[in-house]
Write a protein that holds these residues in place. Structure first.
Motif, PDB file in Angstrom:
ATOM      1  N   THR A 170       6.570  -2.926   2.399  1.00 19.13           N
ATOM      2  CA  THR A 170       6.548  -3.648   1.123  1.00 19.13           C
ATOM      3  C   THR A 170       7.538  -4.247   0.950  1.00 19.13           C
ATOM      4  O   THR A 170       8.445  -4.622   1.766  1.00 19.13           O
ATOM      5  N   TYR A 189       2.138   5.194   5.135  1.00 19.72           N
ATOM      6  CA  TYR A 189       3.302   5.986   4.168  1.00 19.72           C
ATOM      7  C   TYR A 189       2.798   7.364   4.441  1.00 19.72           C
ATOM      8  O   TYR A 189       1.796   7.420   4.223  1.00 19.72           O
ATOM      9  N   ARG A 206      11.005   6.355  -6.999  1.00 18.46           N
ATOM     10  CA  ARG A 206      10.010   5.596  -7.170  1.00 18.46           C
ATOM     11  C   ARG A 206      10.406   4.683  -8.527  1.00 18.46           C
ATOM     12  O   ARG A 206      10.555   5.354  -9.627  1.00 18.46           O
ATOM     13  N   SER A 244       5.028   1.778  -7.573  1.00 14.88           N
ATOM     14  CA  SER A 244       5.671   1.191  -6.501  1.00 14.88           C
ATOM     15  C   SER A 244       5.862   2.310  -5.691  1.00 14.88           C
ATOM     16  O   SER A 244       5.827   3.522  -5.725  1.00 14.88           O
ATOM     17  N   GLU A 245       6.222   1.964  -4.217  1.00 13.75           N
ATOM     18  CA  GLU A 245       6.284   3.019  -3.184  1.00 13.75           C
ATOM     19  C   GLU A 245       7.886   3.539  -3.159  1.00 13.75           C
ATOM     20  O   GLU A 245       8.785   2.999  -3.326  1.00 13.75           O
TER      21      GLU A 245
END
Length: 411
Positions: free
Chosen positions: A82, A370, A390, A395-396
């Protein structure tokens, strides 16, 4: 007369002991510093020897006497990334300081030369470049309670090592065959003599008191390297750091294949509050050869042969990302002043705290993903810290960690 005889006897014993240590150091130097086909003097003071790839120290290991070098992986550990934090403003490390002064020719590997002073700082030549033994009790209990294992509760009840402090996230499973992350590179200030501070990934397998581990990242280790520079490192053990394994190429085992990066060489530039740098580290199992490959960015560094291991021959049961401080002065007062990561608290976030991002595992599904379940853990929460952060709901998560060591909450 009696006093003179006593003094003479003591001198004799001292000279004999000193002579044996000196001889042991000479033998260690001869073993580690293989004949060089080319020597490069780095501007940071390191000496890099370009050693014949077929005559590297790895092949002094009894299990590798007839080993045939695998020059590249049979499969690639495809990365899925990402955005790096802050819209990609962090920059990758693509070279080391020594490479400004020259390159090693094809057919050789760059090896940082070890000095007599380096070995003299160790408690003994046989302990040079080795960690001290420890246990990971959660490895046993995770296997016994596969479905509902609480890592935080488990680690709070297990005996803590008296010379290490970790701030980590952990993924537990039974078939990890790869792991990666982008590790933010800093130079933590005031790392004390005899201590080290690292930011790294661990892959672990086996039982608590005989676990096997392969590790990589960056560290500041004045005892091994003689300075406070941030350096690329790798590590392995097959017996919980008891008698096997070492940092980098300081024992036989790891087979280096790259000509471009040297394990133990300094990383430059490092991050500041104005600019961020990172190294991309991955370790993955080659399904055809059984070797564990290490990569740093686009550089395939080399591999740990599968013949070194028992549990890790097939897969790892745990992966850790985070930082570690070694010191005889953790878990006590006064606490060591050695910081972890950048030295800032995890909650300071991007630009201040050290991070792991683009965290990935690979399992028997062969999917790079992930981790589904991650547990955070800190040995000394008043000294070091973690934050799985986060930025938005979509979002990751990014993992921040670190801390100053001794402070008013950690006297």
């Amino acid at each position: 007369m009696r006093l003179y005889l006593t003094f003479a006897i003591l001198c004799c014993f001292y000279n004999e002991a000193y002579g044996k240590v000196s001889l042991d150091i000479d033998m260690k130097l001869k073993t580690l510093n293989k004949p060089a086909l080319k020597t490069i003097k780095s501007e940071d003071g390191d000496i890099i020897d370009c050693v014949n790839i077929h005559k590297q120290h790895a092949f002094d290991h009894p299990a590798l006497r007839n080993h045939k070098i695998q020059m590249k992986p049979s499969v690639e550990f495809d990365t899925k990334k990402t955005n790096i934090p802050n819209n990609g403003s962090a920059k990758p490390i693509t070279s080391q300081i020594w490479s400004k002064s020259g390159n090693c020719p094809i057919g050789t590997i760059p090896v940082r030369r070890v000095s007599r002073e380096d070995i003299s700082r160790a408690s003994s030549p046989s302990h040079f470049g080795r960690k001290t033994p420890r246990r990971y009790n959660f490895l046993d209990n995770a296997l016994q309670h596969k479905a509902n294992f609480n890592l935080t509760a488990e680690k709070l009840t297990e005996p803590r090592p008296n010379n290490r402090s970790e701030a980590i996230i952990v993924a537990l499973g039974f078939n990890y065959v790869g792991a990666q992350s982008d590790i933010n590179v800093w130079n933590p200030p005031r790392v004390q003599a005899g201590d080290y501070s690292s930011a790294q990934i661990w892959l672990l397998g086996g039982l608590s008191d005989t676990f096997e581990s392969i590790e990589a990242g960056w560290m500041v280790n004045p005892n091994v390297f003689g300075d406070s520079r941030t350096r690329l490192f790798a590590y392995w053990t097959r017996d919980a750091y008891t008698k096997t394994g070492c940092i980098n190429l300081l024992c036989s085992g790891f087979v280096q294949t790259t000509t471009k990066f040297a394990l133990g060489a300094a990383i430059d530039p490092v991050s500041s509050f104005h600019e961020q740098y990172y190294i991309s580290i991955s370790m993955f199992l080659d399904p055809n050869s059984g070797n564990w490959w290490l990569t740093c960015g686009d550089n395939v560094m080399g591999y740990w042969p599968g013949t070194l291991f028992s549990s890790l021959k097939h897969s790892a049961t745990a992966v850790q990302w985070g930082g570690e401080v070694y010191s005889p002065n953790v878990m006590k007062k006064p606490h060591t002043k050695t910081p972890m990561g950048s030295g800032a608290w995890a909650y300071d976030l991007l630009g201040y705290a050290c991070f792991h991002t683009n965290i990935r595992i690979k399992d028997f599904s062969l999917q790079i993903k992930y981790p589904q379940h991650l547990s955070e853990y800190v040995d000394e929460y008043n000294c070091y810290s973690t934050k799985l952060y986060r930025e938005t709901y979509m979002s990751e998560p990014q993992f921040f960690f670190g801390g100053p060591g001794q402070n008013r909450f950690c006297p």
